[in-house]
Design a protein around this motif. Structure first.
Motif, PDB file in Angstrom:
ATOM      1  N   LEU A  84       2.384  88.452  -4.701  1.00 41.87           N
ATOM      2  CA  LEU A  84       2.592  89.875  -4.937  1.00 41.87           C
ATOM      3  C   LEU A  84       2.196  90.257  -6.358  1.00 41.87           C
ATOM      4  CD1 LEU A  84       6.028  90.411  -3.138  1.00 41.87           C
ATOM      5  CD2 LEU A  84       3.733  90.947  -2.277  1.00 41.87           C
ATOM      6  N   VAL A  85       2.370  89.313  -7.285  1.00 46.68           N
ATOM      7  CA  VAL A  85       1.977  89.523  -8.681  1.00 46.68           C
ATOM      8  C   VAL A  85       0.599  88.898  -8.879  1.00 46.68           C
ATOM      9  CG1 VAL A  85       2.565  89.050 -11.090  1.00 46.68           C
ATOM     10  CG2 VAL A  85       4.378  89.465  -9.407  1.00 46.68           C
ATOM     11  N   PRO A  86      -0.346  89.606  -9.502  1.00 45.43           N
ATOM     12  CA  PRO A  86      -1.691  89.053  -9.707  1.00 45.43           C
ATOM     13  C   PRO A  86      -1.653  87.699 -10.407  1.00 45.43           C
ATOM     14  CG  PRO A  86      -1.674  91.387 -10.239  1.00 45.43           C
ATOM     15  CD  PRO A  86      -0.242  90.992  -9.988  1.00 45.43           C
ATOM     16  N   ALA A  87      -2.579  86.841 -10.026  1.00 41.41           N
ATOM     17  CA  ALA A  87      -2.602  85.488 -10.580  1.00 41.41           C
ATOM     18  C   ALA A  87      -2.751  85.499 -12.096  1.00 41.41           C
ATOM     19  CB  ALA A  87      -3.745  84.696  -9.947  1.00 41.41           C
ATOM     20  N   GLU A  88      -3.548  86.421 -12.626  1.00 46.13           N
ATOM     21  CA  GLU A  88      -3.733  86.487 -14.072  1.00 46.13           C
ATOM     22  C   GLU A  88      -2.419  86.793 -14.792  1.00 46.13           C
ATOM     23  OE1 GLU A  88      -6.073  89.452 -17.065  1.00 46.13           O
ATOM     24  OE2 GLU A  88      -7.301  88.444 -15.542  1.00 46.13           O
ATOM     25  N   THR A  89      -1.623  87.684 -14.219  1.00 47.55           N
ATOM     26  CA  THR A  89      -0.326  88.015 -14.807  1.00 47.55           C
ATOM     27  C   THR A  89       0.596  86.806 -14.769  1.00 47.55           C
ATOM     28  OG1 THR A  89      -0.562  90.316 -14.110  1.00 47.55           O
ATOM     29  CG2 THR A  89       1.655  89.567 -14.661  1.00 47.55           C
ATOM     30  N   ARG A  90       0.585  86.101 -13.658  1.00 47.85           N
ATOM     31  CA  ARG A  90       1.422  84.902 -13.549  1.00 47.85           C
ATOM     32  C   ARG A  90       0.951  83.815 -14.509  1.00 47.85           C
ATOM     33  NH1 ARG A  90       0.816  83.202  -7.818  1.00 47.85           N
ATOM     34  NH2 ARG A  90      -0.703  84.892  -7.533  1.00 47.85           N
ATOM     35  N   SER A  91      -0.361  83.735 -14.707  1.00 50.69           N
ATOM     36  CA  SER A  91      -0.908  82.767 -15.656  1.00 50.69           C
ATOM     37  C   SER A  91      -0.424  83.054 -17.069  1.00 50.69           C
ATOM     38  CB  SER A  91      -2.443  82.815 -15.613  1.00 50.69           C
ATOM     39  OG  SER A  91      -3.009  82.030 -16.629  1.00 50.69           O
ATOM     40  N   ASP A  92      -0.444  84.320 -17.455  1.00 48.50           N
ATOM     41  CA  ASP A  92      -0.006  84.698 -18.796  1.00 48.50           C
ATOM     42  C   ASP A  92       1.482  84.445 -19.014  1.00 48.50           C
ATOM     43  OD1 ASP A  92      -2.554  85.508 -19.422  1.00 48.50           O
ATOM     44  OD2 ASP A  92      -2.199  87.626 -18.990  1.00 48.50           O
ATOM     45  N   ALA A  93       2.234  84.423 -17.925  1.00 46.42           N
ATOM     46  CA  ALA A  93       3.684  84.239 -18.029  1.00 46.42           C
ATOM     47  C   ALA A  93       4.086  82.764 -18.116  1.00 46.42           C
ATOM     48  CB  ALA A  93       4.376  84.891 -16.838  1.00 46.42           C
ATOM     49  N   LEU A  94       3.152  81.859 -17.903  1.00 47.64           N
ATOM     50  CA  LEU A  94       3.483  80.439 -17.969  1.00 47.64           C
ATOM     51  C   LEU A  94       3.811  80.047 -19.409  1.00 47.64           C
ATOM     52  CD1 LEU A  94       0.657  78.962 -15.683  1.00 47.64           C
ATOM     53  CD2 LEU A  94       3.101  79.099 -15.131  1.00 47.64           C
ATOM     54  N   PRO A  95       4.893  79.299 -19.624  1.00 48.04           N
ATOM     55  CA  PRO A  95       5.239  78.883 -20.986  1.00 48.04           C
ATOM     56  C   PRO A  95       4.210  77.904 -21.537  1.00 48.04           C
ATOM     57  CG  PRO A  95       6.669  77.815 -19.385  1.00 48.04           C
ATOM     58  CD  PRO A  95       5.881  78.824 -18.620  1.00 48.04           C
ATOM     59  N   ALA A  96       3.909  78.048 -22.828  1.00 50.64           N
ATOM     60  CA  ALA A  96       2.871  77.224 -23.449  1.00 50.64           C
ATOM     61  C   ALA A  96       3.446  76.075 -24.277  1.00 50.64           C
ATOM     62  CB  ALA A  96       1.985  78.092 -24.332  1.00 50.64           C
ATOM     63  N   ALA A  97       4.747  75.921 -24.267  1.00 47.41           N
ATOM     64  CA  ALA A  97       5.365  74.900 -25.119  1.00 47.41           C
ATOM     65  C   ALA A  97       4.926  73.487 -24.741  1.00 47.41           C
ATOM     66  CB  ALA A  97       6.888  75.008 -25.042  1.00 47.41           C
ATOM     67  N   ASP A  98       4.774  73.238 -23.448  1.00 43.76           N
ATOM     68  CA  ASP A  98       4.371  71.916 -22.974  1.00 43.76           C
ATOM     69  C   ASP A  98       2.979  72.018 -22.364  1.00 43.76           C
ATOM     70  OD1 ASP A  98       5.043  69.047 -22.191  1.00 43.76           O
ATOM     71  OD2 ASP A  98       4.581  69.932 -20.243  1.00 43.76           O
ATOM     72  N   LEU A  99       1.999  71.344 -22.980  1.00 47.10           N
ATOM     73  CA  LEU A  99       0.608  71.471 -22.531  1.00 47.10           C
ATOM     74  C   LEU A  99       0.420  70.969 -21.106  1.00 47.10           C
ATOM     75  CD1 LEU A  99      -2.326  72.194 -23.101  1.00 47.10           C
ATOM     76  CD2 LEU A  99      -2.627  69.884 -24.058  1.00 47.10           C
ATOM     77  N   LYS A 100       1.022  69.846 -20.772  1.00 46.15           N
ATOM     78  CA  LYS A 100       0.850  69.287 -19.427  1.00 46.15           C
ATOM     79  C   LYS A 100       1.332  70.263 -18.362  1.00 46.15           C
ATOM     80  CE  LYS A 100       2.052  65.331 -16.494  1.00 46.15           C
ATOM     81  NZ  LYS A 100       2.791  64.034 -16.418  1.00 46.15           N
ATOM     82  N   SER A 101       2.505  70.846 -18.579  1.00 38.08           N
ATOM     83  CA  SER A 101       3.046  71.802 -17.608  1.00 38.08           C
ATOM     84  C   SER A 101       2.176  73.051 -17.527  1.00 38.08           C
ATOM     85  CB  SER A 101       4.479  72.189 -17.994  1.00 38.08           C
ATOM     86  OG  SER A 101       5.336  71.073 -17.932  1.00 38.08           O
ATOM     87  N   LEU A 102       1.675  73.494 -18.682  1.00 39.39           N
ATOM     88  CA  LEU A 102       0.817  74.670 -18.693  1.00 39.39           C
ATOM     89  C   LEU A 102      -0.463  74.426 -17.906  1.00 39.39           C
ATOM     90  CD1 LEU A 102       0.180  77.519 -19.755  1.00 39.39           C
ATOM     91  CD2 LEU A 102      -0.787  76.433 -21.803  1.00 39.39           C
ATOM     92  N   LEU A 103      -1.096  73.292 -18.130  1.00 39.96           N
ATOM     93  CA  LEU A 103      -2.340  72.977 -17.424  1.00 39.96           C
ATOM     94  C   LEU A 103      -2.102  72.783 -15.933  1.00 39.96           C
ATOM     95  CD1 LEU A 103      -4.061  70.548 -19.966  1.00 39.96           C
ATOM     96  CD2 LEU A 103      -4.428  72.997 -19.649  1.00 39.96           C
ATOM     97  N   GLN A 104      -0.973  72.195 -15.585  1.00 39.02           N
ATOM     98  CA  GLN A 104      -0.638  72.049 -14.164  1.00 39.02           C
ATOM     99  C   GLN A 104      -0.424  73.418 -13.517  1.00 39.02           C
ATOM    100  OE1 GLN A 104       2.746  69.381 -14.395  1.00 39.02           O
ATOM    101  NE2 GLN A 104       1.484  67.574 -13.978  1.00 39.02           N
ATOM    102  N   GLY A 105       0.198  74.326 -14.264  1.00 38.46           N
ATOM    103  CA  GLY A 105       0.384  75.681 -13.751  1.00 38.46           C
ATOM    104  C   GLY A 105      -0.938  76.393 -13.560  1.00 38.46           C
ATOM    105  N   TRP A 106      -1.829  76.247 -14.535  1.00 38.03           N
ATOM    106  CA  TRP A 106      -3.154  76.858 -14.406  1.00 38.03           C
ATOM    107  C   TRP A 106      -3.923  76.255 -13.233  1.00 38.03           C
ATOM    108  CZ3 TRP A 106      -4.649  76.852 -20.317  1.00 38.03           C
ATOM    109  CH2 TRP A 106      -4.079  77.983 -20.922  1.00 38.03           C
ATOM    110  N   ALA A 107      -3.812  74.945 -13.069  1.00 35.71           N
ATOM    111  CA  ALA A 107      -4.522  74.281 -11.976  1.00 35.71           C
ATOM    112  C   ALA A 107      -3.985  74.737 -10.617  1.00 35.71           C
ATOM    113  CB  ALA A 107      -4.392  72.766 -12.111  1.00 35.71           C
ATOM    114  N   ALA A 108      -2.668  74.914 -10.517  1.00 34.17           N
ATOM    115  CA  ALA A 108      -2.073  75.391  -9.265  1.00 34.17           C
ATOM    116  C   ALA A 108      -2.550  76.800  -8.936  1.00 34.17           C
ATOM    117  CB  ALA A 108      -0.553  75.353  -9.360  1.00 34.17           C
ATOM    118  N   LEU A 109      -2.621  77.655  -9.948  1.00 32.96           N
ATOM    119  CA  LEU A 109      -3.132  79.010  -9.724  1.00 32.96           C
ATOM    120  C   LEU A 109      -4.620  78.962  -9.360  1.00 32.96           C
ATOM    121  CD1 LEU A 109      -1.364  80.978 -12.601  1.00 32.96           C
ATOM    122  CD2 LEU A 109      -0.997  81.252 -10.142  1.00 32.96           C
TER     123      LEU A 109
END
Length: 214
Positions: A84-109
């Motif tokens: 329901l929320v655009p992928a780009e918006t969800r991408s921007d909302a991902l926390p950047a504190a942990d690089l591995k989690s951020l990259l996994q979130g980007w990869a999932a999107l």
């Protein structure tokens, strides 16, 4: 809101009209996507699209200046993903504190968006070689993605995740390469990988590249 028709005040529901307009636009974009993937760019015409959607060609042109603009709309819709929320918006909302989690979130999107947008981008790339009016569209779409990846690289850098020897340009290039339709085409469409395998590959590849000083 009220309007006067033949001297009689009548209720005019502007919200219903806007909703109907949005429905027609969505139908046009969805149908255009199906036609482009099934018939190709040259065979997808505004009159055919209008007929398939039960509207006039004039109605299509009121919303889209022509086929190139229609293709841009198809790409934009695909990039929103399935949520329901655009992928780009969800991408921007991902926390950047942990690089591995951020990259996994980007990869999932990316795995969510790629099945929707990659076939269109691949069609666009192929058609642009024979349709001069599409060359500019293909270039603009690719540059939009590259600019987005540069923004992501700046976000990674601001969080302190880039090694000292890696430039923002190189980091952006890495993200741009791993988000390309070509990798999806090779691994998923041609090699038969599933989306989970694809996402794991993207996340691991980005992590490896972004952790290596150049």
């Amino acid at each position: 809101m009220r309007c006067v028709v033949d001297g009689v005040k009548r209720h005019y529901d502007s919200s219903a009209r806007r909703a109907r307009a949005e429905q027609v636009r969505a139908l046009l974009v969805d149908t255009a996507r199906d036609m482009l993937l099934r018939d190709g760019y040259a065979a997808t015409t505004i009159p055919k699209l209008a007929h398939a959607c039960g509207v006039s060609a004039e109605s299509v042109y009121k919303r889209f200046a022509g086929k190139p603009a229609l293709v841009r709309a198809v790409v934009a819709q695909a990039l929103q993903g399935s949520g329901l929320v655009p992928a780009e918006t969800r991408s921007d909302a991902l926390p950047a504190a942990d690089l591995k989690s951020l990259l996994q979130g980007w990869a999932a999107l990316g795995a969510e968006v790629a099945p929707r947008v990659a076939p269109i981008l691949l069609m666009l790339r192929a058609a642009a070689a024979h349709e001069p009016e599409l060359a500019g569209v293909a270039s603009a779409v690719d540059e939009d993605r590259r600019a987005r990846m540069r923004d992501n690289a700046r976000r990674i850098s601001a969080a302190g995740h880039l090694p000292s020897g890696m430039s923002l340009q190189r980091a952006g290039d890495v993200l741009w390469a791993y988000s390309s339709a070509q990798i999806y085409e090779l691994l998923v469409l041609r090699c038969g990988w599933n989306l989970e395998q694809y996402a794991d590959f993207i996340a691991a590849g980005m992590a490896a590249q972004l952790s290596a000083a150049s």
